[in-house]
Design an enzyme around this catalytic site. Structure first.
Site, PDB file in Angstrom:
ATOM      1  N   CYS A   9       1.221  -0.976  -0.138  1.00 17.95           N
ATOM      2  CA  CYS A   9      -0.199  -0.070  -0.084  1.00 17.95           C
ATOM      3  C   CYS A   9       0.668   1.188  -0.348  1.00 17.95           C
ATOM      4  O   CYS A   9       1.612   1.317   0.333  1.00 17.95           O
ATOM      5  CB  CYS A   9      -0.670   0.085   1.831  1.00 17.95           C
ATOM      6  SG  CYS A   9      -1.784  -1.081   1.491  1.00 17.95           S
ATOM      7  N   CYS A 256      12.697  -2.799   4.691  1.00 16.20           N
ATOM      8  CA  CYS A 256      12.016  -3.669   3.627  1.00 16.20           C
ATOM      9  C   CYS A 256      13.712  -3.369   2.992  1.00 16.20           C
ATOM     10  O   CYS A 256      13.416  -2.383   2.122  1.00 16.20           O
ATOM     11  CB  CYS A 256      11.102  -3.600   3.285  1.00 16.20           C
ATOM     12  SG  CYS A 256      10.452  -4.546   2.129  1.00 16.20           S
ATOM     13  N   CYS A 459      12.586 -12.127   3.667  1.00 17.16           N
ATOM     14  CA  CYS A 459      12.418 -13.643   2.617  1.00 17.16           C
ATOM     15  C   CYS A 459      13.651 -14.129   1.930  1.00 17.16           C
ATOM     16  O   CYS A 459      13.776 -15.169   1.308  1.00 17.16           O
ATOM     17  CB  CYS A 459      11.613 -12.136   2.063  1.00 17.16           C
ATOM     18  SG  CYS A 459      11.862 -11.112   0.765  1.00 17.16           S
TER      19      CYS A 459
END
Ligand code: SF4
Length: 498
Positions: A9, A256, A459
């Protein structure tokens, strides 16, 4: 990017202390960030009461003759807005409509409108906690959880600072939040790890203050950049300007890492660098790390726009021509992921024109930002071969993705990730490439300008910055390795793990 990967978002908020309407500023701030969420958009302004417009799809273009209608519908000198791609809640059209942000929650006289970027990890626990007090609480998106918890706290303490602090302590995950109270107070805050970006800025005459997920939201409005919000920080915007309060100490920053490779716009700033500068370095690093391939290559190609900067950096490093033999059909704008899998090949055929007279008999390096599922990359490579490319080597800027994301990127299971089960050689075989080379993790980190302990790379490493996410990842991995079927977003199920 040809990986059918979805963003989370984007948010924007503005306060004009001379009373002028902020809707135009929010509108453009979000138009500049529509890449962060395509499924829905929404605006809430405040002029003594809340005014809201929420709808599915991209933010619409507004015709000149309709501008006054929009201003009439969304009056007020305070406002927030969101563009969203769902990583929580249902995905039916009805659910998507109900999950559009900003959301509104109220208890007694306390009302809050709120929009956020991120994802909540202790989602199911939080839902149970809220239902203890509001048994009928129905949930369509994580923003509702944050908004409802905040309202519950505000109803008791009537103090924004202590209420936000309670939320920060209780909620685990990524959340960069903007909101408005029933008093017209505009606030923003970031989770204690600062996983998603959120910056602040002001107009030159300092009559307007704003927050934005990315700096491009400030740029498009001609606003000057002030600072990136700190993890665990509460920001209020009012006639007194921007006020900052560090509510929780930041023990571990975790921006991130994927923002650098794919999500953020290349002309946004993260830390001291523009994202495109970082991506150029990524490309240069790949050139340095894999001379055995660059020595034999005839050309560099990049299909997705997000890999163009890496392709340029690779060209600068190696001197190999970056051949723009892959051109987009400019007005074919459908994104691969909005179509059914069987329709994807046709869409890629229609979106990208590959110039066979340039490709025939050539050894090609295809620059790519990441490989998630590998499905659409496979189609692109097949197309290159059909056009006569002799060899296709993949150079990938983001290190191999081996685990899911719990913080707002739509890759929620091990089974959907090609890199969780296969090494680069196997991946090359599956997607039909001659080789797949990833940028090393160390080189990736160095190019960002951040330290390893300031980034989330969960990840790519399997090491997540928050405890429940780590626990879920470990549990999921064990189940996956035992061959158990994954049934969806674990943070929404999480039975027996919390
Ligand atoms: S797990 Fe990956 S995609 Fe998710 S926040 Fe961390 S680096 Fe970003």
């Amino acid at each position: 990017m040809p990986n059918s990967l979805r963003e989370a978002c984007g948010v924007f908020s503005a306060y004009d202390h001379e009373g002028d309407p902020v809707f135009p500023c929010i509108y453009w701030g979000l138009r500049a960030q529509n890449h962060r969420g395509h499924q829905s958009h929404g605006f809430t302004t405040f002029d003594g009461s809340f005014n809201t417009h929420r709808n599915l799809d991209l933010i619409p273009k507004i015709k000149r003759k309709n501008i006054q209608d929009w201003l009439n519908k969304l009056p007020g000198n305070v406002g927030i807005g969101s563009v969203r791609y769902t990583t929580s809640g249902g995905t039916s059209e009805e659910s998507l409509k109900r999950g559009i942000q900003p959301v509104l929650a109220e208890t007694g006289k306390v009302r809050v409108a709120l929009a956020f970027n991120g994802n909540i990890v202790n989602n199911s626990w939080l839902r149970r906690r809220i239902r203890e007090k509001f048994p009928g609480f129905s949930y369509e998106c994580d923003a509702e959880l944050i908004c409802r918890r905040l309202v519950m706290e505000l109803a008791e303490s009537h103090d924004l600072t202590s209420s936000v602090l309670a939320c920060m302590k209780e909620i685990e995950g990524a959340f960069s939040v903007t909101g408005i109270t029933q008093k017209g107070e505009l606030f923003a805050f970031k989770d204690p790890h600062g996983i998603r970006p959120l910056c602040c800025g002001h107009s030159r005459n300092r009559k307007l203050y704003a927050t934005s997920s990315e700096t491009v939201g400030l740029d498009i409005n001609g606003l000057e950049y002030d600072f990136e919000a700190e993890p665990g920080e509460l920001i209020t915007l009012s006639e007194d300007g921007i006020k900052r309060k560090q509510l929780t100490p930041c023990k571990r920053r975790a921006l991130c890492g994927f923002e650098f490779a794919y999500f953020a716009r290349p002309d946004s700033r993260l830390g001291d660098k523009y994202v495109y500068e970082v991506r150029e370095e990524f490309g240069g690093n790949l050139g340095k790390e894999h001379p055995e391939i660059t020595n034999k290559a005839d050309m560099i190609l990049s299909v997705p726009q997000t890999a163009n900067d890496a392709a340029y950096g690779l060209h600068e490093e190696t001197g190999i021509r970056w051949e723009r033999a892959t051109r987009r059909h400019r007005y074919v704008t459908e994104r691969a992921f909005i179509l059914l899998a069987r329709e994807r090949q046709t869409t890629i055929d229609r979106k990208v024109n590959l110039l066979d007279r340039k490709l025939r008999g050539k050894t090609v390096i295809l620059a790519e930002d990441s490989i998630v599922r590998g499905d659409t990359t496979k189609v692109v490579i097949q197309k290159l071969r059909n056009k006569g490319a002799k060899k296709v080597h993949m150079f990938v800027t983001f290190p191999r993705i081996i685990g899911p994301c719990f913080y707002g990127i739509a890759m929620a299971t091990y089974s959907e990730l090609i890199g969780s089960k296969h090494d680069p050689q196997e991946i090359a075989e599956i997607i039909g490439a001659d080789s797949v080379s990833y940028q090393s993790l160390d080189a990736f980190i160095e190019a960002t300008g951040f330290k390893k302990e300031e980034l989330c790379l969960g990840c790519a490493t399997g090491k997540y910055p928050t405890p429940l996410a780590q626990k879920m990842a470990d549990e999921m991995k064990e189940r996956f390795d035992r061959g158990e079927k994954e049934t969806g977003r674990i943070y929404e199920i999480a039975v027996g793990i919390e």
